[in-house]
Write an enzyme that holds these catalytic residues in place. Structure first.
Site, PDB file in Angstrom:
ATOM      1  N   SER A 183       0.829  -1.212   0.000  1.00 56.92           N
ATOM      2  CA  SER A 183       0.000   0.000   0.000  1.00 56.92           C
ATOM      3  C   SER A 183       0.857   1.252   0.000  1.00 56.92           C
ATOM      4  O   SER A 183       0.413   2.323  -0.413  1.00 56.92           O
ATOM      5  CB  SER A 183      -0.841   0.064   1.268  1.00 56.92           C
ATOM      6  OG  SER A 183      -1.986  -0.628   1.128  1.00 56.92           O
ATOM      7  N   PRO A 217      -0.432  -2.214   8.511  1.00 52.59           N
ATOM      8  CA  PRO A 217       0.801  -2.380   9.306  1.00 52.59           C
ATOM      9  C   PRO A 217       1.792  -1.215   9.185  1.00 52.59           C
ATOM     10  O   PRO A 217       2.769  -1.163   9.909  1.00 52.59           O
ATOM     11  CB  PRO A 217       1.408  -3.651   8.709  1.00 52.59           C
ATOM     12  CG  PRO A 217       0.927  -3.664   7.284  1.00 52.59           C
ATOM     13  CD  PRO A 217      -0.449  -3.058   7.304  1.00 52.59           C
ATOM     14  N   GLY A 218       1.532  -0.262   8.269  1.00 53.34           N
ATOM     15  CA  GLY A 218       2.394   0.919   8.299  1.00 53.34           C
ATOM     16  C   GLY A 218       3.009   1.362   6.979  1.00 53.34           C
ATOM     17  O   GLY A 218       3.965   2.134   6.978  1.00 53.34           O
ATOM     18  N   GLY A 219       2.438   0.903   5.863  1.00 55.35           N
ATOM     19  CA  GLY A 219       2.998   1.292   4.561  1.00 55.35           C
ATOM     20  C   GLY A 219       2.980   2.800   4.328  1.00 55.35           C
ATOM     21  O   GLY A 219       3.946   3.384   3.849  1.00 55.35           O
ATOM     22  N   ASP A 235      -4.765   2.961  14.602  1.00 50.01           N
ATOM     23  CA  ASP A 235      -5.289   1.675  14.116  1.00 50.01           C
ATOM     24  C   ASP A 235      -5.336   0.702  15.287  1.00 50.01           C
ATOM     25  O   ASP A 235      -4.425   0.700  16.124  1.00 50.01           O
ATOM     26  CB  ASP A 235      -4.372   1.103  13.015  1.00 50.01           C
ATOM     27  CG  ASP A 235      -5.103   0.108  12.099  1.00 50.01           C
ATOM     28  OD1 ASP A 235      -5.696  -0.854  12.628  1.00 50.01           O
ATOM     29  OD2 ASP A 235      -5.063   0.291  10.886  1.00 50.01           O
ATOM     30  N   ASP A 255     -10.354   4.588  17.309  1.00 48.47           N
ATOM     31  CA  ASP A 255     -11.188   4.672  16.108  1.00 48.47           C
ATOM     32  C   ASP A 255     -10.748   5.898  15.284  1.00 48.47           C
ATOM     33  O   ASP A 255     -10.792   7.030  15.782  1.00 48.47           O
ATOM     34  CB  ASP A 255     -12.654   4.813  16.551  1.00 48.47           C
ATOM     35  CG  ASP A 255     -13.595   4.965  15.354  1.00 48.47           C
ATOM     36  OD1 ASP A 255     -13.117   4.878  14.194  1.00 48.47           O
ATOM     37  OD2 ASP A 255     -14.802   5.180  15.582  1.00 48.47           O
ATOM     38  N   ASP A 271      -6.414   5.554   4.918  1.00 48.77           N
ATOM     39  CA  ASP A 271      -6.579   4.416   4.000  1.00 48.77           C
ATOM     40  C   ASP A 271      -7.565   3.407   4.589  1.00 48.77           C
ATOM     41  O   ASP A 271      -7.485   2.217   4.323  1.00 48.77           O
ATOM     42  CB  ASP A 271      -5.184   3.786   3.804  1.00 48.77           C
ATOM     43  CG  ASP A 271      -5.150   2.760   2.676  1.00 48.77           C
ATOM     44  OD1 ASP A 271      -6.017   2.817   1.792  1.00 48.77           O
ATOM     45  OD2 ASP A 271      -4.247   1.893   2.696  1.00 48.77           O
ATOM     46  N   LYS A 300     -13.077   4.339  -1.478  1.00 43.60           N
ATOM     47  CA  LYS A 300     -13.444   3.080  -2.155  1.00 43.60           C
ATOM     48  C   LYS A 300     -14.662   3.364  -3.021  1.00 43.60           C
ATOM     49  O   LYS A 300     -15.568   4.096  -2.612  1.00 43.60           O
ATOM     50  CB  LYS A 300     -13.807   1.990  -1.130  1.00 43.60           C
ATOM     51  CG  LYS A 300     -12.738   1.754  -0.085  1.00 43.60           C
ATOM     52  CD  LYS A 300     -11.495   1.142  -0.657  1.00 43.60           C
ATOM     53  CE  LYS A 300     -10.334   1.335   0.330  1.00 43.60           C
ATOM     54  NZ  LYS A 300      -9.015   1.195  -0.275  1.00 43.60           N
TER      55      LYS A 300
HETATM   56  C1  LIG Z   1      -6.000  -1.037   3.910  1.00 42.46           C
HETATM   57  S1  LIG Z   1      -5.488  -1.158   5.532  1.00 42.46           S
HETATM   58  C2  LIG Z   1      -4.339   0.122   5.691  1.00 42.46           C
HETATM   59  C3  LIG Z   1      -2.997  -0.194   5.118  1.00 42.46           C
HETATM   60  C4  LIG Z   1      -1.994   0.887   5.437  1.00 42.46           C
HETATM   61  N1  LIG Z   1      -2.311   2.148   4.781  1.00 42.46           N
HETATM   62  C5  LIG Z   1      -0.609   0.466   5.012  1.00 42.46           C
HETATM   63  O1  LIG Z   1      -0.059   1.107   4.113  1.00 42.46           O
HETATM   64  O2  LIG Z   1      -0.061  -0.458   5.587  1.00 42.46           O
HETATM   65  C6  LIG Z   1      -6.838  -0.520   6.414  1.00 42.46           C
HETATM   66  C7  LIG Z   1      -6.608  -0.418   7.907  1.00 42.46           C
HETATM   67  O3  LIG Z   1      -7.668   0.337   8.455  1.00 42.46           O
HETATM   68  C8  LIG Z   1      -7.907  -0.142   9.768  1.00 42.46           C
HETATM   69  N2  LIG Z   1      -9.226   0.332  10.198  1.00 42.46           N
HETATM   70  C9  LIG Z   1     -10.443  -0.084   9.788  1.00 42.46           C
HETATM   71  N3  LIG Z   1     -11.397   0.639  10.398  1.00 42.46           N
HETATM   72  C10 LIG Z   1     -10.753   1.536  11.212  1.00 42.46           C
HETATM   73  C11 LIG Z   1     -11.186   2.560  12.089  1.00 42.46           C
HETATM   74  N4  LIG Z   1     -12.487   2.844  12.265  1.00 42.46           N
HETATM   75  N5  LIG Z   1     -10.248   3.267  12.752  1.00 42.46           N
HETATM   76  C12 LIG Z   1      -8.931   3.015  12.570  1.00 42.46           C
HETATM   77  N6  LIG Z   1      -8.465   2.059  11.754  1.00 42.46           N
HETATM   78  C13 LIG Z   1      -9.363   1.336  11.077  1.00 42.46           C
HETATM   79  C14 LIG Z   1      -7.743  -1.649   9.656  1.00 42.46           C
HETATM   80  O4  LIG Z   1      -7.417  -2.196  10.916  1.00 42.46           O
HETATM   81  C15 LIG Z   1      -6.596  -1.768   8.637  1.00 42.46           C
HETATM   82  O5  LIG Z   1      -5.368  -1.936   9.298  1.00 42.46           O
END
Ligand SMILES: C[S@@+](CC[C@H](N)C(=O)[O-])C[C@H]1O[C@@H](n2cnc3c(N)ncnc32)[C@H](O)[C@@H]1O
Length: 349
Positions: A183, A217-219, A235, A255, A271, A300
């Protein structure tokens, strides 16, 4: 030359057609859009070349969301041998250009063609250079700006680093091996697309602060840390341990929709996979309330009415900010690394 040809992500031909049709209506250019599903290209057919030129010049390519590349032109049936002569014959009607390159569509057929195109590009360029030189001299009598403008109108306006990447059949961005997820390339590409390179040092500066919502995870956090920014990563999921060792990241298990920074930050990125309306509202809140100066947020796409929905959300953000009296630039693009999504960029002015 009475058509505009567009490249887009396969499956988004309808969106590219809808966007160009909207521009044509705005400019009062008669014509119609057509595309084959999953072909990764579309065509807007005008009555004549003058209309096609008017459409291209009246539309800002950078403001289009789904088209990745465009050019004025026409489809040509090529024989198996001596394709160059046939192409040069067609090119004879084109204005003089400073550069010539070949691109393939983003499909399996296109990928198969790319090896051939790499070999073919050199000879075609050579042939074109010979073919063009006399007319080039002729045109020198015209004002330079006019010639440049024509060249740009036909060949260059939609082209940037991303399109060159497409032409090469792979992305110009290299996945950084230390980054925790693929990501990461989405945020890097967003910066390339929305921020001119000569402004990176000022707008992505060391010591800036950022919030990454849905960070694990932190991309994306990795990209911010790579620019030496201090990041609040929000997260419930775990963050990459090495990234945490950088000492530049604070992890909040919270959240993302409720999280607010104690002080305004330079950047907010998000994201989180959520309904696009919710992410759009989040974006409007952060920019509108001055919680950040710039933001990159992924939206999305819904299953249906994808273009209409994106337009509606962008309008809503624009209206929301206007009601608050906040001026901001709003950009939106389906980037090369975006799948069923688009990337929005907002900057407070
Ligand atoms: C697509 S992943 C993100 C990948 C991240 N951008 C990366 O580069 O590694 C989406 C993330 O959103 C988190 N997530 C989903 N709903 C959330 C919320 N309401 N608050 C915070 N994080 C949330 C999920 O736990 C997941 O780790």
């Amino acid at each position: 030359m009475n058509s505009l040809l567009l490249h887009c992500r396969p499956g988004f031909e309808g969106e590219a057609c809808a966007e160009l049709s909207e521009q044509a209506t705005r400019l009062d250019v008669p014509g119609y859009a057509r595309a084959k599903p999953d072909s990764a290209y579309a065509e807007f057919v005008c009555n004549d070349a003058a209309d096609a030129e008017r459409l291209m010049h009246g539309t800002r390519f950078r403001e289009l969301i789904f088209p990745r590349q465009w050019a004025r032109g026409a489809f040509v049936q090529l024989p198996e041998t001596d394709r160059i002569s046939v192409l040069l014959e067609q090119l004879a009607g084109y204005p003089v250009c400073s550069e010539l390159w070949l691109e393939v569509t983003d499909t399996n057929d296109g990928k198969e063609l790319s090896t051939f195109c790499r070999k073919f590009e050199g000879p075609l360029r050579k042939g074109a250079a010979q073919g063009w030189s006399p007319r080039g001299q002729e045109r020198r009598a015209a004002p330079a700006a006019d010639v440049q403008e024509r060249a740009r109108g036909v060949c260059r306006r939609g082209r940037d680093w991303q399109q060159r990447a497409l032409a090469d059949g792979h992305t110009a961005l290299k996945f950084p091996r230390q980054a925790p997820s693929r990501s990461t390339l989405k945020l890097e590409e967003a910066w390339h697309h929305f921020i001119p390179r000569d402004q990176w040092d000022a707008r992505l500066a060391p010591g800036m602060t950022a919030v990454d919502l849905g960070a694990a995870p932190g991309g994306w956090t990795w990209q911010l840390v790579n620019r030496h920014m201090r990041v609040s990563a929000v997260d419930n999921g775990p963050m990459n341990a090495e990234l945490m060792d950088s000492g530049l990241v604070d992890h909040f298990r919270a959240d993302g929709f409720a999280f607010r920074p104690r002080k305004p930050v330079d950047w907010m990125v998000c994201d989180i996979v959520e309904k696009p309306a919710r992410n759009a509202a989040l974006l409007e809140t952060w920019i509108g309330e001055g919680l950040c100066r710039e933001a990159v947020v992924n939206l999305k796409l819904p299953m249906k009415q994808r273009y209409a929905e994106v337009r509606r959300l962008l309008e809503r953000i624009r209206d929301g900010l206007a009601e608050r009296g906040v001026r901001a630039s709003i950009g939106c693009k389906q980037l090369y690394h975006d799948r069923e999504e688009v990337t929005c960029h907002l900057r407070r002015l």
